[in-house]
Motif scaffolding. Structure first.
Motif, short mmCIF file in Angstrom:
data_model
loop_
_atom_site.label_atom_id
_atom_site.label_comp_id
_atom_site.label_asym_id
_atom_site.label_seq_id
_atom_site.Cartn_x
_atom_site.Cartn_y
_atom_site.Cartn_z
N ASP A 195 0.80 -1.22 0.00
CA ASP A 195 0.00 0.00 0.00
C ASP A 195 0.83 1.27 0.00
OD1 ASP A 195 0.96 0.10 2.57
OD2 ASP A 195 -0.99 0.21 3.53
N GLY A 196 2.14 1.21 -0.18
CA GLY A 196 2.95 2.42 -0.29
C GLY A 196 3.60 2.86 0.99
N SER A 250 3.99 3.40 5.37
CA SER A 250 3.31 3.63 6.63
C SER A 250 2.23 4.70 6.47
CB SER A 250 4.31 4.06 7.69
OG SER A 250 4.93 5.26 7.30
N SER A 251 1.36 4.78 7.45
CA SER A 251 0.32 5.80 7.41
C SER A 251 0.29 6.53 8.74
CB SER A 251 -1.05 5.16 7.13
OG SER A 251 -1.40 4.29 8.17
N ASN A 262 -2.45 8.85 11.00
CA ASN A 262 -3.84 9.27 11.13
C ASN A 262 -4.05 10.01 12.44
OD1 ASN A 262 -4.80 7.83 8.74
ND2 ASN A 262 -4.38 6.00 9.93
N PRO A 293 5.74 9.74 6.00
CA PRO A 293 4.84 8.60 5.90
C PRO A 293 4.25 8.52 4.50
CG PRO A 293 3.81 10.37 7.12
CD PRO A 293 5.22 10.79 6.83
N GLY A 294 3.79 7.32 4.13
CA GLY A 294 3.20 7.14 2.81
C GLY A 294 1.84 7.82 2.69
N ARG A 295 1.05 7.80 3.76
CA ARG A 295 -0.30 8.36 3.71
C ARG A 295 -0.53 9.15 4.99
NH1 ARG A 295 -4.52 3.79 3.49
NH2 ARG A 295 -3.31 3.38 5.34
N VAL A 296 -1.04 10.38 4.85
CA VAL A 296 -1.31 11.23 6.00
C VAL A 296 -2.79 11.60 5.99
CG1 VAL A 296 -0.81 13.44 7.12
CG2 VAL A 296 1.02 12.19 5.99
N SER A 297 -3.43 11.45 7.14
CA SER A 297 -4.83 11.82 7.26
C SER A 297 -5.01 12.58 8.58
CB SER A 297 -5.70 10.55 7.27
OG SER A 297 -7.02 10.88 7.59
N GLN A 298 -5.55 13.79 8.48
CA GLN A 298 -5.81 14.56 9.69
C GLN A 298 -7.18 15.20 9.58
OE1 GLN A 298 -3.61 18.23 10.47
NE2 GLN A 298 -3.53 17.67 12.62
#
Length: 124
Positions: free
Chosen positions: A69-70, A72-73, A75, A95-100
């Motif tokens: 999936d690319g 770490s993430s 959140n 990180p590979g994916r950031v969500s805030q």
């Protein structure tokens, strides 16, 4: 697939790879291994161990987050009010994916840092 399940796959693939390589070494279709049984078993075990190491290395790279999936993430979900501060820090590597998802009221602040410490500030 979650990271713990990836490691289960790594362990399973490594074990199965060892058994297949060990069996192939015992069978020895090309006649490369020694004729004596004890020597053949140790040579087949070494061959199986080498093949298991290669499988574990490749599958471990995949399970560690470099594939799939690319990476770490990161959140975060938060709410700040008054004079509070929300900070999301990605650590030393990006990180590979950031969500805030954050909401700020009053004089509060929201700050998001990716890998390397660069910051993006958002105001209400």
């Amino acid at each position: 697939m979650s990271r713990p399940w990836r490691w289960v796959v790594v362990v399973g693939a490594t074990g199965i790879g060892f058994l297949i390589a060990f069996g192939f070494g015992q069978w020895d279709p090309f006649g490369w291994f020694p004729e004596k049984d004890s020597d053949r078993v140790s040579a087949a075990g070494a061959f199986g161990g080498a093949m298991a190491a290669v499988i574990a290395l490749a599958a471990g790279w995949w399970a560690g987050g470099s594939g799939g999936d690319g990476g770490s993430s990161l959140n975060q979900r938060a709410r700040a009010s008054g004079t509070s501060q929300i900070t999301q820090d990605g650590g030393r590597t990006a990180p590979g994916r950031v969500s805030q998802q954050a909401r700020a009221d009053g004089d509060s602040r929201i700050e998001q840092r990716g890998g390397g410490g660069e910051a993006e500030e958002q105001s209400p």
